[in-house]
Motif scaffolding. Structure first.
Motif, mmCIF file in Angstrom:
data_model
loop_
_atom_site.group_PDB
_atom_site.id
_atom_site.type_symbol
_atom_site.label_atom_id
_atom_site.label_comp_id
_atom_site.label_asym_id
_atom_site.label_seq_id
_atom_site.Cartn_x
_atom_site.Cartn_y
_atom_site.Cartn_z
ATOM 1 N N TYR A 31 30.846 4.170 54.161
ATOM 2 C CA TYR A 31 30.110 4.657 55.309
ATOM 3 C C TYR A 31 29.281 5.904 55.032
ATOM 4 C CZ TYR A 31 33.117 1.399 57.746
ATOM 5 O OH TYR A 31 33.763 0.269 58.157
ATOM 6 N N GLY A 32 29.898 6.946 54.555
ATOM 7 C CA GLY A 32 29.146 8.173 54.386
ATOM 8 C C GLY A 32 29.791 9.114 53.394
ATOM 9 N N MET A 33 29.013 10.103 53.049
ATOM 10 C CA MET A 33 29.509 11.156 52.175
ATOM 11 C C MET A 33 29.085 12.499 52.736
ATOM 12 S SD MET A 33 29.008 9.553 48.370
ATOM 13 C CE MET A 33 30.073 10.767 47.591
ATOM 14 N N GLY A 34 29.845 13.507 52.375
ATOM 15 C CA GLY A 34 29.552 14.829 52.899
ATOM 16 C C GLY A 34 29.818 15.910 51.886
ATOM 17 N N TRP A 35 29.308 17.068 52.189
ATOM 18 C CA TRP A 35 29.577 18.277 51.413
ATOM 19 C C TRP A 35 30.229 19.302 52.332
ATOM 20 C CZ3 TRP A 35 29.123 18.774 46.236
ATOM 21 C CH2 TRP A 35 28.306 17.872 45.557
ATOM 22 N N PHE A 36 31.275 19.916 51.834
ATOM 23 C CA PHE A 36 31.953 21.003 52.514
ATOM 24 C C PHE A 36 32.035 22.172 51.544
ATOM 25 C CE2 PHE A 36 33.775 19.052 56.381
ATOM 26 C CZ PHE A 36 33.421 17.736 56.146
ATOM 27 N N ARG A 37 32.362 23.348 52.062
ATOM 28 C CA ARG A 37 32.530 24.503 51.186
ATOM 29 C C ARG A 37 33.649 25.385 51.707
ATOM 30 N NH1 ARG A 37 26.857 27.754 52.488
ATOM 31 N NH2 ARG A 37 27.415 28.482 54.582
ATOM 32 N N GLN A 38 34.237 26.120 50.774
ATOM 33 C CA GLN A 38 35.320 27.020 51.132
ATOM 34 C C GLN A 38 35.172 28.326 50.375
ATOM 35 O OE1 GLN A 38 39.255 25.349 50.642
ATOM 36 N NE2 GLN A 38 40.132 26.826 52.056
ATOM 37 N N ALA A 39 34.975 29.382 51.129
ATOM 38 C CA ALA A 39 34.887 30.719 50.564
ATOM 39 C C ALA A 39 36.288 31.328 50.520
ATOM 40 C CB ALA A 39 33.952 31.578 51.395
ATOM 41 N N PRO A 40 36.519 32.315 49.661
ATOM 42 C CA PRO A 40 37.851 32.923 49.570
ATOM 43 C C PRO A 40 38.321 33.454 50.916
ATOM 44 C CG PRO A 40 36.495 33.626 47.744
ATOM 45 C CD PRO A 40 35.587 32.866 48.668
ATOM 46 N N GLY A 41 39.535 33.079 51.293
ATOM 47 C CA GLY A 41 40.119 33.558 52.535
ATOM 48 C C GLY A 41 39.606 32.893 53.785
ATOM 49 N N PHE A 46 32.176 22.500 57.094
ATOM 50 C CA PHE A 46 31.179 21.453 56.934
ATOM 51 C C PHE A 46 29.853 22.053 56.498
ATOM 52 C CE2 PHE A 46 28.608 17.853 57.739
ATOM 53 C CZ PHE A 46 27.526 18.262 58.511
ATOM 54 N N VAL A 47 29.176 21.346 55.583
ATOM 55 C CA VAL A 47 27.841 21.760 55.137
ATOM 56 C C VAL A 47 26.819 20.687 55.491
ATOM 57 C CG1 VAL A 47 26.406 22.338 53.152
ATOM 58 C CG2 VAL A 47 28.763 23.169 53.260
ATOM 59 N N ALA A 48 27.046 19.463 55.035
ATOM 60 C CA ALA A 48 26.070 18.395 55.249
ATOM 61 C C ALA A 48 26.755 17.043 55.122
ATOM 62 C CB ALA A 48 24.924 18.502 54.251
ATOM 63 N N THR A 49 26.161 16.029 55.767
ATOM 64 C CA THR A 49 26.691 14.682 55.692
ATOM 65 C C THR A 49 25.541 13.692 55.733
ATOM 66 O OG1 THR A 49 28.248 13.103 56.686
ATOM 67 C CG2 THR A 49 26.967 14.471 58.201
ATOM 68 N N ILE A 50 25.780 12.505 55.183
ATOM 69 C CA ILE A 50 24.736 11.480 55.163
ATOM 70 C C ILE A 50 25.389 10.107 55.196
ATOM 71 C CG2 ILE A 50 24.627 11.383 52.622
ATOM 72 C CD1 ILE A 50 21.531 11.118 52.983
ATOM 73 N N ARG A 51 24.793 9.194 55.934
ATOM 74 C CA ARG A 51 25.273 7.815 55.952
ATOM 75 C C ARG A 51 24.867 7.128 54.650
ATOM 76 N NH1 ARG A 51 26.805 6.453 61.159
ATOM 77 N NH2 ARG A 51 25.813 7.688 62.815
ATOM 78 N N TYR A 94 32.764 21.186 47.908
ATOM 79 C CA TYR A 94 33.501 19.943 47.744
ATOM 80 C C TYR A 94 32.678 18.765 48.253
ATOM 81 C CZ TYR A 94 37.602 22.930 47.115
ATOM 82 O OH TYR A 94 38.500 23.871 46.668
ATOM 83 N N CYS A 95 32.713 17.702 47.497
ATOM 84 C CA CYS A 95 32.131 16.435 47.909
ATOM 85 C C CYS A 95 33.228 15.599 48.560
ATOM 86 C CB CYS A 95 31.577 15.739 46.667
ATOM 87 S SG CYS A 95 31.003 14.071 46.909
ATOM 88 N N ALA A 96 32.873 14.829 49.572
ATOM 89 C CA ALA A 96 33.846 14.001 50.264
ATOM 90 C C ALA A 96 33.232 12.643 50.591
ATOM 91 C CB ALA A 96 34.313 14.691 51.540
ATOM 92 N N ALA A 97 34.082 11.630 50.615
ATOM 93 C CA ALA A 97 33.623 10.273 50.926
ATOM 94 C C ALA A 97 34.531 9.658 51.987
ATOM 95 C CB ALA A 97 33.626 9.412 49.674
#
Length: 120
Positions: A31-41, A46-51, A94-97
């Motif tokens: 279905y889709g993939m997305g990008w997330f990010r995590q800074a210290p603490g 969520f950053v971006a997503t695409i079908r 992070y990439c996610a699917a």
């Protein structure tokens, strides 16, 4: 199972650009993939997503107009083009699917993460 491998992170200066890549292997991305990010603490955000079929990208307000998500279905790869980087963009990306959407719960598979550091 879907395995995701990110690449393209690094150390850049404010105003520079980077392109992250994420290649999926194993089962087909449904279905889709997305990008997330995590800074210290901080929480992973969520950053971006695409079908996977049809595109329809969506972005967080903090990156809209600077970042572009795209996918190359023949290569099972999703990209995140990051322009005009700011120090506050520093994080592990992070990439996610899974499904399309802005919530972490939409995604079943995650990559190992790639560090992006933006110096001022």
């Amino acid at each position: 199972q879907v395995q995701l491998v990110e690449s393209g992170g690094g150390l850049v200066q404010a105003g520079d650009s980077l392109r992250l890549s994420c290649t999926a292997s194993g089962r087909s991305v449904s279905y889709g993939m997305g990008w997330f990010r995590q800074a210290p603490g901080k929480e992973r955000e969520f950053v971006a997503t695409i079908r996977w079929i049809g595109g329809n990208p969506d972005y967080s307000d903090s990156v809209k107009g600077r970042f572009t998500i795209s996918r190359e279905t023949a290569k099972n790869t999703v990209y995140l083009q990051m322009n005009s980087l700011k120090p506050e963009d520093t994080a592990v990306y992070y990439c996610a699917a899974g499904n399309f959407g802005i919530s972490r719960s939409n995604y079943k598979y995650w990559g190992q993460g790639t560090q992006v550091t933006v110096s001022s």
